[in-house]
Design an enzyme around this catalytic site. Structure first.
Site, PDB file in Angstrom:
ATOM      1  N   LYS A 121       1.014  -1.581   0.161  1.00  0.00           N
ATOM      2  CA  LYS A 121       0.267   0.181  -0.210  1.00  0.00           C
ATOM      3  C   LYS A 121       1.477   1.106   0.374  1.00  0.00           C
ATOM      4  O   LYS A 121       0.436   1.905  -0.869  1.00  0.00           O
ATOM      5  CB  LYS A 121      -0.985   0.051   1.387  1.00  0.00           C
ATOM      6  CG  LYS A 121      -1.907  -0.954   1.265  1.00  0.00           C
ATOM      7  CD  LYS A 121      -3.089  -1.068   2.229  1.00  0.00           C
ATOM      8  CE  LYS A 121      -3.896  -1.993   2.463  1.00  0.00           C
ATOM      9  NZ  LYS A 121      -4.317  -2.771   4.127  1.00  0.00           N
ATOM     10  N   GLN A 168      -5.001  -0.952  10.133  1.00  0.00           N
ATOM     11  CA  GLN A 168      -4.921  -2.327   9.354  1.00  0.00           C
ATOM     12  C   GLN A 168      -4.817  -3.298  10.652  1.00  0.00           C
ATOM     13  O   GLN A 168      -4.752  -3.389  11.420  1.00  0.00           O
ATOM     14  CB  GLN A 168      -3.394  -2.862   8.583  1.00  0.00           C
ATOM     15  CG  GLN A 168      -3.195  -3.971   7.927  1.00  0.00           C
ATOM     16  CD  GLN A 168      -3.532  -3.760   6.757  1.00  0.00           C
ATOM     17  OE1 GLN A 168      -3.223  -3.508   5.929  1.00  0.00           O
ATOM     18  NE2 GLN A 168      -3.969  -5.311   6.167  1.00  0.00           N
ATOM     19  N   ASP A 190     -11.452   3.015   4.027  1.00  0.00           N
ATOM     20  CA  ASP A 190     -11.800   1.159   4.377  1.00  0.00           C
ATOM     21  C   ASP A 190     -13.295   1.430   4.018  1.00  0.00           C
ATOM     22  O   ASP A 190     -13.952   0.692   3.985  1.00  0.00           O
ATOM     23  CB  ASP A 190     -11.273   0.934   5.306  1.00  0.00           C
ATOM     24  CG  ASP A 190      -9.943  -0.222   5.089  1.00  0.00           C
ATOM     25  OD1 ASP A 190      -9.771  -0.228   4.349  1.00  0.00           O
ATOM     26  OD2 ASP A 190      -9.274   0.013   6.416  1.00  0.00           O
TER      27      ASP A 190
HETATM   28  N1  GUN Z   1      -6.658  -6.399   6.550  1.00  0.00           N
HETATM   29  C1  GUN Z   1      -7.209  -7.262   5.324  1.00  0.00           C
HETATM   30  N2  GUN Z   1      -8.034  -7.006   4.673  1.00  0.00           N
HETATM   31  C2  GUN Z   1      -8.047  -5.582   5.018  1.00  0.00           C
HETATM   32  C3  GUN Z   1      -8.367  -3.942   3.868  1.00  0.00           C
HETATM   33  O1  GUN Z   1      -9.452  -4.136   3.440  1.00  0.00           O
HETATM   34  N3  GUN Z   1      -8.498  -2.539   5.182  1.00  0.00           N
HETATM   35  C4  GUN Z   1      -7.683  -2.695   6.144  1.00  0.00           C
HETATM   36  N4  GUN Z   1      -7.778  -1.829   7.533  1.00  0.00           N
HETATM   37  N5  GUN Z   1      -7.403  -4.079   7.230  1.00  0.00           N
HETATM   38  C5  GUN Z   1      -7.293  -5.036   6.661  1.00  0.00           C
END
Ligand code: GUN
Length: 303
Positions: free
Chosen positions: A63, A107, A130
């Site tokens: 990311k 995350q 998100d």
């Molecule tokens: N962990 C696995 N997928 C995601 C996601 O799309 N966003 C976040 N914040 N954590 C994750």
């Protein structure tokens, strides 16, 4: 012989999420350029990771890299696994107030001592790239304009790119998580699909999926969706990302597997996403797209 066999064995069109994500990121790069040059705004994405889960670290690194690649500012915070919840909430509060930060991603999963819902609700909804905040899930459920969760958004874009108008199609979502299953069902409903959600307590899932024009598998069970679960010509989106042992590749080796038994289902489906190279790259591309949307919203800009 091998080539013929592989030609024969895959009838479905393979939906290339990697290529599609590249084109989405290229659009994002253009939008970031306009924001910088015409509006003096550089979108900023803050990613917070608590603990050292190796899979989460890989996602976060990717990311961060792609955020800078599209010209945005990336702010990356690593906190130890035993961080008190109050310290994480304080960090979020600081990021909420920081005008350079337009998107905040914490995350998941978080360490067990933290209340995930409380942490998510601490993020300002307009910075919740998100789309997990109850305000954003509420807006999605009522047809309003909020942040849309990245994985389901990526799936919807691939479906629309493959099938065009989705009106009237029967879509079956396997899985009911807040991150994928539920928002996916909402998005499909908003696109005028007839939507069925199935889950671990559903009886005779295969009977339901066999009626589907669209299947979205987001259940976390490797290769669960078999060829006899799928109607001829159906479009199959595989959100699963499961790591399996692969002794055939050598001792201790592993391979990635989706929730769909790709090699058999690809013979019958009309179109299918591979794992890897399907949904995964689209999720990050949509995160960057959401960050641009957030930066525009916070600065009252329409592109
Ligand atoms: N962990 C696995 N997928 C995601 C996601 O799309 N966003 C976040 N914040 N954590 C994750």
């Amino acid at each position: 012989m091998a080539i013929e066999q592989s030609k024969e064995s895959t009838n479905a069109a393979i939906i290339d999420g990697k290529a599609f994500a590249l084109s989405v990121r290229s659009d994002v790069t253009k939008d970031v350029g306009i924001l910088k040059t015409q509006h003096n705004v550089t979108p900023g994405l803050a990613v917070v990771i608590v603990g050292a889960d190796p899979a989460s670290q890989i996602y976060v690194r990717s990311k961060v890299k792609l955020t800078t690649e599209v010209g945005m500012n990336s702010y990356h915070f690593e906190m130890p696994a035993d961080t008190p919840e109050a310290s994480l909430l304080e960090k979020i509060s600081d990021l909420n107030k920081d005008p350079k930060v337009h998107g905040i991603l914490v995350q998941l999963p978080l360490p067990k001592h933290m209340n995930e819902a409380k942490v998510i609700e601490a993020i300002t909804p307009s910075k919740d790239v998100d789309g997990f905040h109850v305000i954003n899930s509420g807006l999605l459920a009522t047809g309003g304009q909020g942040m849309v969760p990245c994985t389901p958004l990526g799936c919807l874009m691939m479906l629309q790119n493959t099938l065009g108008d989705l009106s009237g199609k029967h879509a079956v979502v396997i899985g009911r998580s807040n991150i994928v299953g539920k928002p996916m069902a909402q998005l499909l409903l908003n696109a005028n699909c007839t939507v069925t959600i199935t889950h671990s307590r559903t009886q005779n899932i295969a009977k339901i999926t066999r009626e589907a024009d669209i299947i979205v598998a987001a259940v976390g069970v490797p290769e669960m969706v078999k060829v006899d679960w799928v109607k001829e010509g159906a479009t199959v989106i595989d959100v699963g990302m499961n790591r399996l042992e692969a002794p055939e590749k050598g001792p201790g080796k592993t391979r990635l597997a989706g929730d769909v038994d790709f090699s058999s289902v690809a013979k019958k489906a009309g179109a299918i996403t591979p794992v890897p190279g399907g949904v995964g790259p689209m999720t990050i591309a949509c995160l960057l797209k959401n960050t641009v949307t957030a930066a525009c919203y916070q600065n009252n800009i329409s592109l």
